[in-house]
Scaffold this active site. Structure first.
Site, mmCIF file in Angstrom:
data_model
loop_
_atom_site.group_PDB
_atom_site.id
_atom_site.type_symbol
_atom_site.label_atom_id
_atom_site.label_comp_id
_atom_site.label_asym_id
_atom_site.label_seq_id
_atom_site.Cartn_x
_atom_site.Cartn_y
_atom_site.Cartn_z
ATOM 1 N N GLU A 1 1.652 -0.478 -5.006
ATOM 2 C CA GLU A 1 0.730 0.612 -5.331
ATOM 3 C C GLU A 1 1.639 1.821 -5.519
ATOM 4 O OE1 GLU A 1 -3.375 2.626 -3.672
ATOM 5 O OE2 GLU A 1 -1.790 2.217 -2.220
ATOM 6 N N ASP B 1 0.830 -1.188 0.000
ATOM 7 C CA ASP B 1 0.000 0.000 0.000
ATOM 8 C C ASP B 1 0.876 1.253 0.000
ATOM 9 O OD1 ASP B 1 -2.649 1.374 0.497
ATOM 10 O OD2 ASP B 1 -1.598 1.971 2.324
#
Length: 703
Positions: free
Chosen positions: A379, A343
């Site tokens: 990401e 993330d």
């Protein structure tokens, strides 16, 4: 209390006692706190410190023991020092966690009245915070077979552990919403019938809800608010939180592996649940605030925030980087997971301010003999300046391709963007990933994800409906690159309903016929809706959970069919980028060619025509460049993908020899299950393509 050992960090039982070790560079003293079943606390001062690690061994203490720490040191927020022994702290290396976070003023290390900000809050937080659990697990991994699916064959299914089965009628009620529920045959069989090869689990590291959500009576559903990087989230366990969650998680992994499905974890190493300077003191903040977090250089009472969540872990520091790598190795070696999706990964790659491809984070990951061998997905952005780094991560890494999502949404929403950028996205995004030696599978292609509208809502709503989140609809993305098919929200109009269904199929067909690694969002294959909420991070209820009683069976058949077609067609999942070169001995065909509606290959003017909404992508199965494990050339059928995003039907000319002597329909998004009626064979030449439609045609050649 015996001296014990400074390594390994955490709590480790040796058969007769437990060794406790905690890193804190600035502490003046550390108390180990043990809790009896009735909550009675006993404190034991750790007398030994080696290389900034406080350690000791207690005989007779074993698995199931609840524990925490109280760390002494200076309290001077202006200097970054936030030690406060009134706050019970979770061991960052705890392998299991017991108890819930309860909102109480005692959670906060500072004086909330603001009268004396230089003084620590004296209230005891122990009754309101989770505790670590000493764990010893001898799970029987015998027979576990990791699928090790090649990237080019991978189809990812992004799924929430709880939301997957909370409403599944064939999963026993006691198992719904748990690791055991995800491993239940009823759900595993769905994954197998769909044809996915990997589940990407939304965060399963132990997490808690933010105070601002608790004050509104909501919780953090997605889990991007990590408290413990080694502990599986106890709330997803059907067997309790005394360490049984570890065994249950492992059993889930083993069951998925037995079904040929890899397990990828969405991990949040960029920030923690302690939030900004007004957040609670739960673990790292009280253990060594300046040692774990990036502090604002101008005001060390505040944090540098590249994440939008209040703080950023300082991965530049050796101890923080070591904790991250220890966590990753643990989940691979002990929990048998097959990869990670990071993330806001750009935040991990920031050296001083800029995102740095040569940062210590990349160096350590690349040389690690364990972590470098599993699937690594970034990401590739954060919210800081220069944080959008799609295409800029180094080899070994794949990326969530945000440009793929934006382009495909633009095309099907009717934006006049032409076909040039779409051609890059359909063929693996060579403009982003080729220059540094990566392959097409560096691109994880997706149209939807947990964050944003699900597919059904993408074609039903143009405006978010996030009122249930309690932020007056201010949260969530406002520019979604979508189209509601002319009516906002649900409708009984059969024409609009049919158009929306076709648009869903168009998005999914584009995704599954693109080179790269497709990622499906759980429920998109079933027609799942969130009622227009495009930021359901705090909706642990029917808004987010998959409704298994409202399944679109035709859509499920359509998606399963496309995944099966992809699996059987190497030309649709190539391991090398297309060259556009002529293939010897074919009479002039190319490994990839692009056709205009008139039947000729696209001209330069047409490539740059923003109004062009129709294109044919020809893929020649005789031009595949990769070879099998024995060095043999891979040869496949050839296909023509005919894509038309315009609002009206259009006549196109299907190319004839040497490209094809005829075509066989394989999939058409005009039909609910993708299966066109007979006759399925058409000749080269003019043919009408319906409005907003994708065809997959298999090339036929005379012997």
């Amino acid at each position: 209390m015996w001296p014990g050992s400074p390594a390994p960090l955490g709590a480790h039982w040796d058969g007769t006692g437990t060794n406790f070790a905690l890193w804190s560079a600035g502490a003046s003293a550390v108390d180990l706190c043990l809790f009896d079943p009735d909550g009675t606390e006993s404190r034991h001062r750790l007398q030994e410190t080696t290389h900034q690690v406080w350690h000791g061994r207690l005989a007779g203490v074993g698995p199931g023991q609840r524990y925490g720490y109280r760390v002494h040191g200076p309290y001077d927020p202006g200097a970054g020092s936030r030690w406060n022994p009134a706050k019970l702290l979770l061991d960052p290396y705890a392998r299991a966690v017991d108890g819930e976070l309860a909102l109480d003023p005692a959670l906060f290390g500072f004086r909330p009245d603001g009268v004396d900000a230089a003084s620590p809050d004296p209230r005891d937080s122990a009754p309101f915070v989770p505790r670590g659990v000493v764990v010893h697990d001898s799970f029987p991994w015998d027979g576990d077979r990791r699928p090790a699916t090649p990237w080019s064959d991978t189809v990812i299914y992004e799924v929430h552990v709880k939301g997957a089965t909370m409403r599944h009628p064939d999963v026993p009620p006691a198992l719904r919403g748990t690791y055991a529920g995800l491993a239940h045959p009823a759900f595993v069989e769905h994954l197998q019938s769909l044809g996915v090869t990997a589940v990407e689990l939304l965060p399963v590291h132990q997490f808690v809800s933010e105070p601002h959500l608790l004050r509104r009576g909501l919780t953090n559903y997605w889990g991007y608010n990590t408290l413990g990087y080694f502990a599986p989230h106890a709330g997803y366990s059907s067997a309790g939180s005394g360490g049984a969650q570890v065994t249950e998680f492992k059993a889930m992994v083993k069951a998925l592996h037995a079904a040929g499905i890899e397990v990828v974890l969405d991990v949040v190493y960029n920030h923690t649940a302690e939030g900004d300077s007004t957040g609670p003191t739960l673990s790292l903040r009280g253990i060594d605030n300046p040692g774990y977090y990036r502090l604002d250089g101008a005001n060390r009472a505040r944090y540098t925030d590249y994440t939008g969540c209040g703080n950023t872990l300082d991965v530049r520091r050796p101890q923080v980087l070591a904790m991250l790598m220890d966590s990753l190795r643990y989940w691979v070696t002990e929990m048998h997971v097959d990869g990670f999706r990071f993330d806001l990964a750009a935040a991990l790659a920031r050296s001083m301010h800029d995102v740095d491809r040569l940062s210590a984070f990349f160096d350590v990951v690349h040389q690690d003999p364990v972590v470098s061998q599993v699937k690594l997905i970034a990401e590739p952005w954060d919210i800081g300046e220069g944080g959008y780094q799609v295409g800029n991560f180094p080899p070994l890494w794949t990326e969530w391709n945000g440009k793929y999502r934006d382009t495909v949404r633009d095309v099907w929403s009717g934006a006049r963007v032409g076909v040039r950028d779409l051609a890059y996205r359909l063929t693996g995004s060579s403009d982003l990933y080729r220059s540094d030696g990566r392959r097409p599978f560096a691109s994880v292609n997706f149209v939807t994800a947990h964050d944003g509208f699900p597919m059904a809502d993408l074609v039903t709503y143009e405006h978010k409906r996030n009122e249930a989140n309690g932020e007056d609809n201010r949260d969530g993305e406002s520019h979604n690159r979508n189209w509601n098919c002319g009516v906002e929200g649900p409708t009984d109009d059969p024409e609009v309903t049919a158009l929306r269904a076709r648009q869903v199929r168009n998005h999914l067909a584009t995704l599954l016929l693109s080179t790269g690694v497709p990622m499906l969002t759980a429920g998109d294959e079933l027609g799942r809706t969130q009622g227009g909420n495009n930021n359901a991070y705090c909706q642990d209820n029917e808004i987010s959970w998959i409704d298994w009683e409202a399944v679109d069976g035709e859509l499920l058949e359509f998606v399963s069919r496309l995944v099966a077609v992809r699996r059987g067609a190497p030309v649709l999942r190539q391991e090398a980028f297309f060259e556009g070169h002529e293939i010897p001995g074919t009479g002039g065909t190319r490994d990839v060619a692009w056709f205009a509606p008139g039947g000729g290959q696209l001209t330069t003017a047409e490539w740059f025509d923003g109004g062009l909404q129709t294109v044919g992508m020809y893929l020649d199965g005789r031009g595949i460049r990769h070879r099998d494990a024995r060095g043999r050339r891979v040869v496949d059928d050839s296909y023509l993908v005919q894509l038309h995003a315009g609002p009206d039907p259009v006549t196109v000319h299907l190319p004839g020899p040497p490209w094809a002597d005829g075509y066989e329909f394989v999939v058409s998004t005009e039909y609910p299950t993708g299966v066109p009626p007979r006759p399925a064979v058409v000749a080269p030449g003019p043919i009408e393509v319906p409005a907003r439609c994708v065809w997959l045609l298999r090339v036929l050649r005379r012997p």
